[in-house]
Motif scaffolding. Structure first.
Motif, short mmCIF file in Angstrom:
data_model
loop_
_atom_site.label_atom_id
_atom_site.label_comp_id
_atom_site.label_asym_id
_atom_site.label_seq_id
_atom_site.Cartn_x
_atom_site.Cartn_y
_atom_site.Cartn_z
N ILE B 51 -20.26 109.54 25.34
CA ILE B 51 -21.32 108.35 24.73
C ILE B 51 -21.17 108.39 23.58
O ILE B 51 -20.29 109.24 22.61
CB ILE B 51 -22.71 108.65 24.96
N ASP B 52 -21.31 107.13 22.93
CA ASP B 52 -21.24 107.00 21.45
C ASP B 52 -22.41 107.32 20.74
O ASP B 52 -23.24 106.45 20.70
CB ASP B 52 -20.85 105.44 21.13
N GLU B 53 -22.54 108.42 20.07
CA GLU B 53 -23.83 109.00 19.32
C GLU B 53 -24.25 108.08 18.23
O GLU B 53 -25.33 108.07 17.91
CB GLU B 53 -23.67 110.48 19.09
N GLU B 54 -23.17 107.69 17.44
CA GLU B 54 -23.12 106.83 16.10
C GLU B 54 -24.24 105.70 16.47
O GLU B 54 -24.97 105.25 15.83
CB GLU B 54 -22.10 106.55 15.57
N LYS B 55 -23.64 105.08 17.47
CA LYS B 55 -24.22 103.57 17.83
C LYS B 55 -25.38 103.58 18.70
O LYS B 55 -26.05 102.62 19.06
CB LYS B 55 -23.24 102.59 18.45
N MET B 56 -25.84 104.91 19.02
CA MET B 56 -26.84 104.93 19.83
C MET B 56 -28.17 104.57 19.37
O MET B 56 -28.45 105.00 18.24
CB MET B 56 -26.84 106.36 20.50
N GLU B 57 -29.21 104.05 20.19
CA GLU B 57 -30.52 103.60 19.50
C GLU B 57 -31.58 103.91 20.13
O GLU B 57 -31.64 103.57 21.39
CB GLU B 57 -30.44 102.34 18.49
#
Lengths: 264, 87
Positions: B51-57
């Motif tokens: 997963i893309d942890e940066e863009k996770m919200e």
């Protein structure tokens, strides 16, 4: 009848707790009930001036708690309304002068002699608030249709729930119907929708409130918008079903028309 | 004339702001705790996919149909998947 202890609270200051306490208390007394108003705002007392009884204070709530006088000695009888008494707060002490258990003791003592005890709560959620709600059976939550006041009311409702006061009713104060029509003020139903407790009264923003405070005579029952609104709240507190006032009176045809256009 | 074509009246703005504000007030969930929840969720999902942890919200919200005091909060998470296969 069983004595009912009602706390008037809001969280935010300046939304009309003291005005509401004074008018509800006076209204209940005018309806023939024995009423005791207690100002729990120690250090910043105001209920006495709103009631016009400031010159007759000898003893106060803190004197009672500290045992300097008997409970009866601190009660000021309102000469204009038989059955109405005020227990003023102290002006020189601070909130820590009284504890919740001491408040309960005073209220238990007064319960035997009165039909209603109205507690005027200070702003905030600290000790003064805890003292005021300690002995209460039900609450009137006062708010204005403004974001800050509604947010604080929501917090107060949560704290009242946590304290086990299940019977809460909402008083929406200072509604300006013209602004509601313009879409620049939340309507009473918007506020009820957000806060989710039953509505007991809508008090319009009325200049007469200032006049009545100036004179030290509560305006409940007088023929002006706020006076009538408070009279209705008094009826509803006693369990009567009263229709809401028609606040539309005086709103111009054009305002009504334009609000209809905006809604559609 | 501009008055008639205003996008949103201030009453609606107030209602929208209050709804979101009161949800977070009622939940009483600190930003630190939200951050911890977020990293824990990321850790668990990363076991199975990339997963893309940066863009996770993540945020606490309510379901649209409920308003007022009875509304139940929901934890909403938006987790972009980079690759369904684990690396």
């Amino acid at each position: 009848m069983e004595c009912e202890v009602i706390v008037v609270t809001s969280g935010k200051g300046g939304v009309g707790k003291t005005t509401t306490s004074a008018n509800v208390g006076t209204g209940l007394a005018k309806a023939g009930k024995k009423v005791c108003l207690i100002d729990t705002d120690i250090g910043l007392r105001n209920l006495d001036v709103v009631m016009g009884l400031e010159n007759r204070i000898v003893y106060n709530l803190v004197d009672v708690v500290e045992g300097n006088c008997r409970v009866k000695q601190a009660l000021i009888r309102d000469k204009k309304n038989p059955g109405l008494y005020l227990m003023p707060s102290a002006q020189t002490k601070d909130k820590s002068a009284v504890t919740p258990s001491q408040m309960i003791k005073v209220i238990e003592h007064l319960k035997e002699q009165f039909d209603y005890i109205i507690l005027d709560c200070p702003a905030g959620i600290e000790q003064g608030f805890q003292n005021a709600i300690a002995g209460a059976d039900r609450a009137l939550v006062v708010t204005t249709p403004e974001v800050s006041s509604i947010r604080d009311a929501d917090r107060i409702i949560g704290l009242l729930e946590a304290a086990g006061i299940a019977k809460m009713d909402l008083v929406i104060n200072r509604i300006r119907i013209e602004m509601v029509h313009r879409g620049d003020m939340m309507s009473s139903s918007d506020v009820v929708d957000i806060l989710g407790i039953p509505l007991i009264g809508i008090v319009p923003d009325d200049e007469n409130v200032v006049v009545s405070t100036n004179q030290g005579v509560p305006l409940v029952g007088e023929n002006c918008p706020a006076g009538l609104a408070y009279a209705n709240i008094v009826e509803r507190i006693q369990g009567k079903d009263v229709p809401y006032l028609n606040l539309q009176k005086g709103v111009s045809f054009f305002t009504k028309l334009s609000s209809l256009i905006k809604k559609s | 004339m501009r008055l008639f074509f205003r996008k949103k009246n201030s009453c609606q703005v107030a209602k929208d702001r209050l709804k979101i504000l009161l949800i977070s007030d009622r939940v009483n969930c600190s930003p630190e705790m939200m951050e911890l929840i977020k990293t824990d969720i990321a850790k668990v999902i990363s076991k199975y996919m990339q997963i893309d942890e940066e863009k996770m919200e993540i945020q606490i919200n309510t379901r649209k149909e409920n308003t007022g005091r009875n509304s139940k909060p929901v934890l909403y998470a938006n987790i972009p998947i980079v690759d369904l296969q684990k690396k």
